[in-house]
Write a protein that holds these residues in place. Structure first.
Motif, PDB file in Angstrom:
ATOM      1  N   ARG A 166       1.140   1.770  -2.057  1.00 49.01           N
ATOM      2  CA  ARG A 166       1.046   2.501  -0.787  1.00 49.01           C
ATOM      3  C   ARG A 166       0.805   3.992  -1.023  1.00 49.01           C
ATOM      4  O   ARG A 166       0.040   4.636  -0.294  1.00 49.01           O
ATOM      5  N   THR A 167       1.448   4.549  -2.019  1.00 48.82           N
ATOM      6  CA  THR A 167       1.281   5.971  -2.327  1.00 48.82           C
ATOM      7  C   THR A 167      -0.178   6.290  -2.650  1.00 48.82           C
ATOM      8  O   THR A 167      -0.714   7.327  -2.222  1.00 48.82           O
ATOM      9  N   PHE A 169      -2.860   4.647  -1.593  1.00 46.89           N
ATOM     10  CA  PHE A 169      -3.627   4.571  -0.351  1.00 46.89           C
ATOM     11  C   PHE A 169      -3.498   5.863   0.441  1.00 46.89           C
ATOM     12  O   PHE A 169      -4.484   6.410   0.955  1.00 46.89           O
ATOM     13  N   GLU A 170      -2.271   6.344   0.568  1.00 43.42           N
ATOM     14  CA  GLU A 170      -2.029   7.550   1.365  1.00 43.42           C
ATOM     15  C   GLU A 170      -2.714   8.764   0.746  1.00 43.42           C
ATOM     16  O   GLU A 170      -3.293   9.598   1.456  1.00 43.42           O
ATOM     17  N   ALA A 171      -2.683   8.855  -0.576  1.00 43.16           N
ATOM     18  CA  ALA A 171      -3.328   9.981  -1.251  1.00 43.16           C
ATOM     19  C   ALA A 171      -4.839   9.947  -1.072  1.00 43.16           C
ATOM     20  O   ALA A 171      -5.496  10.994  -0.991  1.00 43.16           O
ATOM     21  N   GLY A 173      -6.328   8.658   1.551  1.00 43.27           N
ATOM     22  CA  GLY A 173      -6.671   8.690   2.966  1.00 43.27           C
ATOM     23  C   GLY A 173      -7.229   7.377   3.479  1.00 43.27           C
ATOM     24  O   GLY A 173      -7.963   7.359   4.481  1.00 43.27           O
ATOM     25  N   PRO A 175      -6.682   3.759   5.275  1.00 39.52           N
ATOM     26  CA  PRO A 175      -5.694   3.095   6.139  1.00 39.52           C
ATOM     27  C   PRO A 175      -4.933   2.017   5.384  1.00 39.52           C
ATOM     28  O   PRO A 175      -5.516   1.275   4.584  1.00 39.52           O
ATOM     29  N   LEU A 176      -3.639   1.933   5.642  1.00 38.06           N
ATOM     30  CA  LEU A 176      -2.826   0.935   4.960  1.00 38.06           C
ATOM     31  C   LEU A 176      -3.236  -0.465   5.391  1.00 38.06           C
ATOM     32  O   LEU A 176      -3.634  -0.688   6.539  1.00 38.06           O
ATOM     33  N   ASP A 300       5.566   4.193  -3.916  1.00 37.06           N
ATOM     34  CA  ASP A 300       5.908   3.197  -2.911  1.00 37.06           C
ATOM     35  C   ASP A 300       4.893   2.053  -2.959  1.00 37.06           C
ATOM     36  O   ASP A 300       3.692   2.288  -3.157  1.00 37.06           O
TER      37      ASP A 300
END
Length: 448
Positions: A166-167, A169-171, A173, A175-176, A300
């Motif tokens: 998850r980390t 993906f967020e870095a 940008g 979408p999860l 995460d």
């Protein structure tokens, strides 16, 4: 995409032992009594530090409740099969021990393990509150695994799920992923390519979308595409069918065409498991036995369904280990009581799931306190979905021998390297697999 055997052996791990069992049915065994006259059992299992700590608590409680002693023999996962085989060969079979799914037929036929049906029924345990897949994995009626007498109780059920960083993906940008709606294969490949990048700007890739091991992940591709290793009757090897070939080629193309998986050279420096642990891999498989280790990672992560192919349905495998009782035990009732206790006792199951090594065998515990507990993975429901709906047994889990299935992996590397097409390989390997499956079925018939 190296063929690295993880620290678990589900479904086929015990099959290599089946060939030498015919003389083991009358083996003596090391149980007996303590110096003060109490009955003593030996219990052999494999497990890591967290599992051992949970078992120590459970076994101590059993000893106190039953005025007995349990001598524990514990090994690492990679040593277990060899040490159990040595114990069988040396007529020193433990009273209670882990039983692989793929060994049920041979161990029962050759009288290595006891029929404990009567003892389980007398225990009063509510089998309707134990996952049916786990219970039925250790039933054998003399011809087919899955029905008939009970030759063990489930130690656990192992849903082989799909995880993502998850980390990462967020870095990036991105979408999860939807925890309930799986990616199509095209969507999955596109996201994996987005995640594959040079984060340091030095011209060398240091982050990849996937790190999937063919031995443990190809099943999800094949089954979702409508293919399989063998037909329903388990008499004909089907790896040369178009659905299977397409799934294998897609798996190889993720590395060779998309470049979304570390190359062979990169995997030799650090295998994909190690890279996942370092936060360099976007998608990676996760089993319940991984949770205690993965909770310590510096990023995460969570669970999602496997991506889908031609059928539009997600699929993966679910394995199991059993707890069996030796035919030769001096204490059959007590040994069966220990097997039932470790499999179904409420506090024992609670200790094990809280240790992060398994999903509870008890359905009400799994769907309530386990499913709603805090901590990673957040989407624990995916483990339960696999157990209840999308999981299948590994192809060799219910055949006499797994040699036919193992044959498929022996020469797979040229396909993964892009040096041979999936179609050519599957056409070559099918006859060899068929010959070994025929031999396994003949052996099963001779032993009935």
């Amino acid at each position: 995409m190296n063929i690295r055997r993880r620290s678990f052996l589900l479904g086929t791990g015990g099959i290599a032992m089946t060939a030498g069992l015919s003389a083991c049915g009358n083996s003596s065994q090391p149980g007996g009594t303590t110096s003060d006259g109490r009955p003593e059992l030996t219990y052999m299992y494999r497990g890591g530090e967290d599992e051992r700590a949970a078992y120590n608590i459970a076994i101590k409680a059993f000893e106190e409740a039953n005025d007995c002693s349990v001598k524990v023999i514990v090994t690492d996962a990679d040593q277990y099969t060899t040490k159990l085989q040595a114990a069988i060969t040396g007529n020193q079979v433990p009273d209670v021990f882990y039983l692989e799914q793929g060994s049920v037929m041979a161990f029962a036929t050759n009288h290595v393990v006891r029929d404990i049906t009567a003892e389980v029924e007398a225990s009063g345990v509510d089998l309707d509150n134990v996952w049916a897949y786990g219970v039925n994995s250790y039933r054998f009626d003399g011809e087919r695994v899955g029905q008939g007498a009970m030759y063990g109780m489930p130690k656990d059920i192992g849903p082989f799920s799909f995880g993502y960083n998850r980390t990462m993906f967020e870095a990036a940008g991105i979408p999860l992923p939807d925890p309930e709606k799986p990616y199509t294969m095209d969507e999955f490949r596109a996201v994996a390519k987005q995640l594959t990048t040079d984060t340091n700007g030095d011209g060398e890739l240091d982050q990849w979308g996937t790190g999937l091991n063919v031995t443990w992940n190809l099943q999800a591709f094949v089954w979702s595409n409508g293919g399989d290793w063998v037909d329903e009757a388990k008499t004909t090897v089907t790896v040369d069918k178009p659905e299977f070939v397409e799934a294998l080629q897609t798996f190889a193309d993720i590395q060779n065409v998309d470049k979304s998986t570390p190359s062979i050279a990169e995997a030799q420096t650090l295998d994909t498991y190690q890279r996942w642990m370092k936060g360099e891999i976007g998608f990676f498989p996760v089993g319940p036995w991984d949770v205690s280790t993965y909770t310590k990672l510096d990023f995460d992560w969570d669970l999602i369904p496997y991506p889908v192919m031609g059928t539009g349905e997600t699929a993966t495998w679910v394995g199991s280990l059993g707890i069996a009782v030796a035919q030769s035990t001096d204490h059959p009732d007590l040994a069966a009581k220990l097997a039932v206790y470790l499999s179904t006792n409420e506090e024992a199951q609670r200790q094990l799931w809280k240790a992060g090594v398994q999903v509870p065998n008890l359905i009400d515990m799994a769907t309530n306190e386990f499913a709603t507990s805090e901590g990673m993975p957040e989407n624990k429901a995916e483990f339960l979905n696999i157990i209840q709906e999308t999981g299948r047994a590994l192809p060799a889990a219910t055949t006499w021998s797994g040699e036919w299935y193992d044959e498929f992996w022996v020469g797979i590397q040229p396909v993964l390297d892009g040096k041979k097409s999936a179609a050519d390989y599957c056409k070559e390997v099918q006859p060899r697999m068929q010959e070994k499956l025929d031999a396994a079925n003949q052996q099963a018939e001779q032993n009935r």
